[in-house]
Scaffold this motif. Structure first.
Motif, short mmCIF file in Angstrom:
data_model
loop_
_atom_site.label_atom_id
_atom_site.label_comp_id
_atom_site.label_asym_id
_atom_site.label_seq_id
_atom_site.Cartn_x
_atom_site.Cartn_y
_atom_site.Cartn_z
N ILE A 91 -9.58 -24.09 13.93
CA ILE A 91 -8.33 -24.80 13.69
C ILE A 91 -8.49 -26.25 14.11
O ILE A 91 -8.77 -26.54 15.27
N PHE A 92 -8.37 -27.14 13.15
CA PHE A 92 -8.40 -28.56 13.46
C PHE A 92 -6.96 -29.01 13.72
O PHE A 92 -6.07 -28.73 12.94
N HIS A 93 -6.78 -29.70 14.83
CA HIS A 93 -5.41 -30.13 15.11
C HIS A 93 -5.38 -31.59 15.52
O HIS A 93 -6.44 -32.18 15.80
N ALA B 225 -6.97 -9.80 9.39
CA ALA B 225 -7.01 -11.10 8.75
C ALA B 225 -5.65 -11.77 8.81
O ALA B 225 -4.64 -11.19 8.39
N PRO B 226 -5.59 -12.96 9.36
CA PRO B 226 -4.29 -13.65 9.47
C PRO B 226 -3.95 -14.40 8.19
O PRO B 226 -4.81 -14.56 7.32
N GLU B 227 -2.71 -14.84 8.09
CA GLU B 227 -2.35 -15.69 6.95
C GLU B 227 -2.66 -17.13 7.33
O GLU B 227 -2.04 -17.68 8.24
N ILE B 228 -3.62 -17.66 6.66
CA ILE B 228 -4.05 -19.03 7.01
C ILE B 228 -2.93 -20.03 6.77
O ILE B 228 -2.72 -20.96 7.56
N ALA B 229 -2.15 -19.76 5.73
CA ALA B 229 -1.06 -20.68 5.42
C ALA B 229 -0.06 -20.77 6.58
O ALA B 229 0.42 -21.85 6.93
N GLY C 223 1.21 -29.57 14.55
CA GLY C 223 -0.01 -30.23 15.01
C GLY C 223 -1.27 -29.76 14.32
O GLY C 223 -2.30 -30.40 14.39
N VAL C 224 -1.21 -28.63 13.61
CA VAL C 224 -2.42 -28.12 12.95
C VAL C 224 -2.67 -28.88 11.65
O VAL C 224 -1.76 -29.08 10.86
#
Lengths: 251, 313
Positions: free
Chosen positions: B266-268, B241-245, B252-253
């Motif tokens: 990921i919306f960029h 699990a990655p750190e979303i923050a 750009g994210v």
């Protein structure tokens, strides 16, 4: 446009077994009653011959048959009129009419005309039985015609009431029962009151359908009675149009 | 503007209230000739209400509808003459034969008696009903009934055709046929198509409108919409699990949302591609990148985005 809608109504009626079975049953019952009246006439005929200005076969057979037909149709018109609008609404076919370039008035009049034409056909078929008496006797054509006109007017009023109840009912069965209830109430409106001279009674007497049909059967063509039936039809047609408009407004 | 195709139908600030419920709120749009307009929305969003108002089956609380230059309220007959409508449930008389029914529809739309036969044959031809003319509508399969519904809508050659969920309940082959038909109508007329099937809009429409809770939340050409969707999202999957923050801090994210199966979306911003940044971050922190791809062009996420969150214009 009115004619197009009326033609489809007629066609739908004749395509279903309902119309045919109704025609057959009406004929059967009326034939039974007709023969009964004929029998009575044959029994009293020798005595009638002695009386000057005695009632003829029109009074004793033809008019009573028309009277019987009016009661019978009181029961039958609701079955024919109930599907006019409520069924289309339930099957969602009303959209076809609403999105076509036709006005609500044309829709209501078309459906009304379709049913009235069918009922006129019923009247014509009913008239055949008394007419068969011409083989061995004479009919009072004026009186008989008045009776037929009265019956036709009465049925037109039935049809208008049926159409309106069909327009306000969510499904055909309710429309049928509702129409029958209203027609029957109109029929017996003058039965209830015991005080036969009060204003309520006079009003109920005026409203009663029978009171306006009777003169026609006696051969009296009274324009006040014609007006009564026409007015009744117009009022219920107007209410139907309003109801259809309300459908579109979604209230 | 001589090359602009003619506006065939126009709807201005339509509102419709059912008691306290606002089914349509200030909806305006227009349809030009040669255009297929897709009306998209979740169930209960007001699509059918909009179609019903457009076709004169329902009166709007306020606002106006102009079809082919005729105001629907002032000149209902002329406006309705210019429209063909296939509601969600095709209005068919089950006890009629196909030919009979279409003749009746032709008569209702005021086609003169002499031309009815030709109109009926033409419309049957287009909808593939040649062989079933003598059959009872009630005995036809759902697909054929739908086609009779379509034939009914086009019998008077209306410039505006309105179809409410025309492919519901059909098998895949029938769906393809109906869509081909719709595209064909769209060549020389204006077609409004309401649906909740996203691929249908992608397949047949030129223009998309998304409606949600009675409001238009998006109105654009399909090409623009697809471009927008395609270039703005990445789908990634990590072993741990990655750190979303941390992901959100990348240049750009805009936002990161979890999707199914541990994937993240990921919306960029359109002008920055954060792919390199994501790969680098994953390698640095040992998240174990398993999958990364620019999202495949689909209306779905846009639809979900538009109908779930309050859109910012």
């Amino acid at each position: 446009m009115i004619w197009t809608i009326a033609r489809r109504e007629l066609r739908a009626l004749f395509m279903s077994p309902l119309a045919w079975s109704i025609l057959a049953i009406i004929q059967l019952i009326l034939a039974f009653l007709f023969l009964g009246h004929l029998d009575v006439y044959l029994q009293v005929q020798p005595r009638l011959a002695l009386i000057p200005n005695a009632p003829g076969i029109t009074e004793i057979i033809a008019s009573p048959v028309l009277g019987n037909a009016s009661v019978l149709l009181l029961l039958i018109v609701p079955m024919l009129s109930m599907r006019l609008i409520s069924e289309e609404r339930r099957n969602r076919t009303m959209t076809l009419l609403f999105s076509a370039p036709v006005s609500m008035t044309e829709i209501a009049l078309g459906k009304y005309l379709g049913l009235v034409l069918f009922l006129l056909f019923v009247v014509a078929v009913t008239a055949l039985m008394p007419l068969s008496l011409l083989v061995g006797g004479h009919l009072d054509f004026g009186m008989f015609a008045a009776g037929l006109i009265g019956l036709s007017l009465l049925l037109s009023a039935f049809a208008a009431i049926g159409l309106f109840v069909s327009a306000i009912s969510p499904n055909p069965t309710i429309a049928g029962i509702g129409t029958f209830g209203i027609l029957f109430l109109f029929w017996i409106a003058d039965w209830s009151s015991s005080d036969s001279s009060g204003p309520t009674h006079r009003l109920l007497r005026y409203v009663s359908l029978v009171r306006h049909l009777e003169p026609f059967l006696r051969g009296v063509f009274n324009s006040a009675d014609v007006a009564y039936f026409v007015l009744l039809s117009v009022v219920f047609l107007g209410l139907t149009i309003r109801r259809l408009d309300a459908d579109r407004l979604g209230v | 503007m001589r090359d602009m195709p003619q506006v065939l139908a126009e709807v201005r600030s339509l509102r419709r209230q059912y008691g306290a419920v606002l089914a349509l709120d200030d909806v305006s749009f227009s349809i030009r000739s040669g255009e297929v307009l897709g009306f998209l929305g979740p169930n209960g969003a007001g699509k059918t209400t909009a179609m019903q108002i457009l076709t004169g089956n329902l009166a709007p609380t306020s606002g106006e509808v102009v079809v082919n230059g005729h105001d629907l309220l002032a000149e209902p007959k002329k406006a309705k003459q210019a429209m063909g409508y296939l509601p969600e449930q095709p209005p068919l008389y089950r006890e009629h034969r196909v030919d009979e029914f279409l003749d009746y529809c032709a008569a209702l739309r005021g086609i003169p008696r002499r031309e009815r036969r030709a109109a009926r044959e033409r419309s049957k031809d287009r909808c593939g009903l040649k062989e079933v003319g003598a059959r009872l509508i009630g005995n036809l399969s759902k697909g054929f009934q739908q086609r009779v519904g379509l034939a009914q809508a086009i019998i008077h050659a209306p410039p505006v055709i309105i179809l409410d969920e025309p492919t519901v309940g059909l098998d895949p082959i029938q769906i393809r046929e109906i869509r081909a038909l719709i595209r064909e109508f769209g060549k020389d007329r204006a077609v409004v198509l309401s649906t909740h099937i996203l691929s249908e809009v992608e397949a047949v429409c030129d223009h998309v409108q998304i409606i949600n809770k009675g409001r238009l939340v998006l109105s654009d050409t399909i090409a623009n919409v697809l471009r927008r969707v395609r270039s703005n999202t990445l789908v990634v999957r990590f072993r741990t699990a990655p750190e979303i923050a941390a992901l959100e801090k990348l240049q750009g994210v805009e936002t990161v949302q979890p999707v199914d199966n541990g994937r993240l979306r990921i919306f960029h911003r359109a002008d920055v591609d954060p792919t390199d940044g994501v790969v680098r971050l994953s390698a640095e922190r040992d998240w174990g990148l398993q999958e990364i791809s620019p999202e495949h062009g689909s209306l779905e996420q846009l639809f979900v985005q538009m109908t779930e969150t309050v859109p910012t214009p």
